[in-house]
Design a protein around this motif. Structure first.
Motif, PDB file in Angstrom:
ATOM      1  N   UNK B 106       0.820  -1.204   0.000  1.00  0.00           N
ATOM      2  CA  UNK B 106       0.000   0.000   0.000  1.00  0.00           C
ATOM      3  C   UNK B 106       0.857   1.259   0.000  1.00  0.00           C
ATOM      4  N   UNK B 107       0.372   2.270  -0.709  1.00  0.00           N
ATOM      5  CA  UNK B 107       0.914   3.600  -0.554  1.00  0.00           C
ATOM      6  C   UNK B 107       0.374   4.221   0.728  1.00  0.00           C
ATOM      7  N   UNK B 108       0.901   5.401   1.083  1.00  0.00           N
ATOM      8  CA  UNK B 108       0.486   6.044   2.324  1.00  0.00           C
ATOM      9  C   UNK B 108      -0.830   6.795   2.186  1.00  0.00           C
ATOM     10  N   UNK B 109      -1.277   6.950   0.963  1.00  0.00           N
ATOM     11  CA  UNK B 109      -2.549   7.610   0.761  1.00  0.00           C
ATOM     12  C   UNK B 109      -2.413   9.085   0.422  1.00  0.00           C
ATOM     13  N   UNK B 110      -3.411   9.596  -0.266  1.00  0.00           N
ATOM     14  CA  UNK B 110      -3.521  11.026  -0.590  1.00  0.00           C
ATOM     15  C   UNK B 110      -4.813  11.529   0.023  1.00  0.00           C
ATOM     16  N   UNK B 111      -4.685  12.513   0.894  1.00  0.00           N
ATOM     17  CA  UNK B 111      -5.877  13.075   1.536  1.00  0.00           C
ATOM     18  C   UNK B 111      -6.430  14.196   0.667  1.00  0.00           C
ATOM     19  N   UNK B 112      -7.633  14.004   0.163  1.00  0.00           N
ATOM     20  CA  UNK B 112      -8.284  14.974  -0.704  1.00  0.00           C
ATOM     21  C   UNK B 112      -9.395  15.687   0.052  1.00  0.00           C
ATOM     22  N   UNK B 113      -9.385  16.995  -0.050  1.00  0.00           N
ATOM     23  CA  UNK B 113     -10.456  17.798   0.526  1.00  0.00           C
ATOM     24  C   UNK B 113     -11.008  18.692  -0.576  1.00  0.00           C
ATOM     25  N   UNK B 114     -12.288  18.562  -0.852  1.00  0.00           N
ATOM     26  CA  UNK B 114     -12.934  19.362  -1.874  1.00  0.00           C
ATOM     27  C   UNK B 114     -13.850  20.370  -1.194  1.00  0.00           C
ATOM     28  N   UNK B 115     -13.579  21.651  -1.414  1.00  0.00           N
ATOM     29  CA  UNK B 115     -14.333  22.716  -0.775  1.00  0.00           C
ATOM     30  C   UNK B 115     -15.493  23.156  -1.663  1.00  0.00           C
ATOM     31  N   UNK B 116     -16.642  23.439  -1.034  1.00  0.00           N
ATOM     32  CA  UNK B 116     -17.797  23.898  -1.833  1.00  0.00           C
ATOM     33  C   UNK B 116     -17.579  25.310  -2.349  1.00  0.00           C
TER      34      UNK B 116
END
Lengths: 113, 116
Positions: B106-116
């Motif tokens: 596994x990779x460490x992950x990418x945290x995505x935050x999408x703002x309105x």
């Protein structure tokens, strides 16, 4: 369909205590896995099983034991809990070999104090 | 060096933007998974691919085996896409009793935050 069910969702253990994390799947999958996820790290494989009665160590097996008496159940046993075992644990299953979709449980957040 | 590297680690986007998350790996693989981990912690499989491209709704995954690289694209992003996206590669290992079993790295992950 329930899919992969893990219990409990949360648990706090004292150092030296033991516990069993339960994992059940209702998809008749042969392959089952236990992973741990530490903050900022990728999931690491603890143990896996390719069918009832067959288990093998993964990358980080120390401090854990597993059994697979049925196709459905794959419990993970922690003996003599240590703070290093504080983590989020995921159980997963897949029908066949690696090139098939894996289904994950909701995770168990374990804290050892 | 990690065998699976994701970039970026964190990504903030405005609703409607086109998003790309990258995954590079250094081992030989038989397949690659993209997973989504919701804020509540559950993990779901988005794609599994061994070549080319797959599309599901607004999500597109591509892989270039020769370059050891995969991308996950999200078109017309929405706040509900906010999650951690995890790349995992399948490296075959040989079992003690014979046969083989794919081992997910596994990779460490990418945290995505999408703002309105």
């Amino acid at each position: 369909n329930a899919g992969v069910t893990q219990t409990p969702k949360f648990r706090i253990l004292k150092i030296g205590q033991s516990m069993t994390l339960q994992c059940t799947q209702d998809m008749n999958h042969n392959y089952m896995y236990w992973y741990r996820q530490d903050p900022g790290m990728g999931l690491k494989l603890i143990y896996y099983s390719v069918g009832a009665g067959i288990t093998d160590k993964g990358e980080v097996p120390n401090g854990y034991n597993v059994s697979r008496s049925t196709t459905e159940d794959f419990p993970l046993r922690l003996e003599l809990a240590a703070p290093s075992q504080t983590s989020v644990y995921f159980c997963a299953s897949s029908y066949s070999r690696e090139n098939t979709e894996a289904f994950f449980g909701q995770g168990t957040r374990l804290t050892v104090v | 060096k990690n065998e699976v590297e994701q970039s970026p680690q964190n990504l903030t986007a405005q609703e409607g933007e086109f998003i790309t998350i990258n995954c590079s790996y250094s081992v030989g693989i038989s397949a690659l998974h993209w997973l989504q981990q919701h804020p509540g912690g559950g993990i779901v499989s988005l794609f599994m691919l061994s070549s080319g491209k797959k599309k599901h709704g607004r999500l597109i995954a591509t892989i270039n085996i020769q370059e050891k690289h995969s991308s996950l694209h999200i078109t017309a992003s929405h706040p509900r896409d906010s999650a951690v996206y995890i790349c995992a590669v399948v490296r075959s290992i040989y079992l003690n009793y014979g046969g083989s079993q794919g081992n997910l790295i596994f990779g460490k992950g990418t945290k995505l935050s999408v703002k309105p």
